[in-house]
Design a protein around this motif. Structure first.
Motif: not given
Length: 261
Positions: A20-25, A56-61, A67-76
């Motif tokens: 998750l770090d790898l993709v989100a950052l 789980e909505g933590l990543l999106e395609i 792959y991109l950070p998912g909308i659930r990350l924004l909510s969290l």
């Protein structure tokens, strides 16, 4: 970033968080083959892990298969930011410091060898800079990061910097541990840190350390602005204001977040 991930790549959760770090950052959206080249995971395992994170909505395609950070990350992230007591304690002091200087004010907390920005009050004349709430920057070339590092004892500082690779973001960036340690020694003596275009060309700041009573939380507050406007004389003028803000934040932390009797 890689060093931080490798330290916890054990167990299923650790591997998922590293992924998750790898993709989100990442600076740009990554394709499966890009992630595969960095992840050190078998193709099938990586595909399953990415699928779980997408479910789980933590990543999106996106439509191009990136792959991109998912909308659930924004909510969290939003919920975490809203409920962060340290940020809430510091907020009025950040606002006052902004009123006093007119420039951008940052609040950051030390995590490993990086500083994570918890809050930012934009200057009256907004200047484009890397720092954003939630972003991580190397501690060794940022005012907030160096201020926080200065509160570690020598043993803790050595442990925090072990294996650190220095990247020359600008011509003013520290190139090795010896240079950084000399800077930190000066910061300890005077009680505040400078970033003179060390992380971003044309951007300077003065920062002061913040720490919890038990030493488990190390952070910093800074005033930042463009070098053409924020001169060395101006940074020196603001140093007492930044130190006063840090002291006020620590006093309020002790009153509101300290041990309850």
């Amino acid at each position: 970033m890689g060093g931080t991930r490798r330290g916890r790549e054990t167990g299923t959760l650790g591997k998922l968080m590293a992924l998750l770090d790898l993709v989100a950052l990442a600076d740009h959206p990554m394709r499966f083959t890009d992630i595969l080249s960095f992840s050190n995971q078998p193709r099938g395992t990586l595909h399953r892990q990415l699928s779980h994170l997408v479910e789980e909505g933590l990543l999106e395609i996106d439509r191009d298969g990136r792959y991109l950070p998912g909308i659930r990350l924004l909510s969290l992230a939003s919920r975490s930011w809203e409920r962060n007591e340290f940020r809430a304690v510091a907020e009025p002091h950040l606002s006052l410091l902004h009123t006093q200087t007119g420039e951008t004010v940052h609040l950051g907390v030390l995590r490993g060898a990086e500083v994570i920005y918890l809050d930012k009050v934009e200057g009256r004349q907004s200047v484009r800079m890397y720092s954003q709430i939630g972003n991580a920057s190397p501690a060794y070339c940022t005012g907030v990061g160096k201020a926080a590092l200065s509160m570690l004892d020598d043993i803790g500082l050595e442990a925090r910097l072990a294996g650190l690779k220095f990247h020359a973001y600008t011509e003013h960036t520290h190139r090795d541990v010896a240079d950084l340690l000399a800077d930190i020694a000066a910061i300890r003596t005077r009680g505040y840190a400078f970033d003179r275009e060390e992380h971003e060309s044309g951007i300077c700041c003065v920062a002061a350390p913040i720490h919890s009573d038990d030493g488990n939380m190390l952070a910093g507050v800074s005033v930042t602005g463009p070098a053409y406007r924020v001169t060395s004389e101006k940074l020196q003028e603001w140093a007492p204001l930044v130190r006063a803000a840090a002291a006020s934040i620590m006093q309020d932390m002790h009153s509101r977040l300290g041990p309850k009797r």
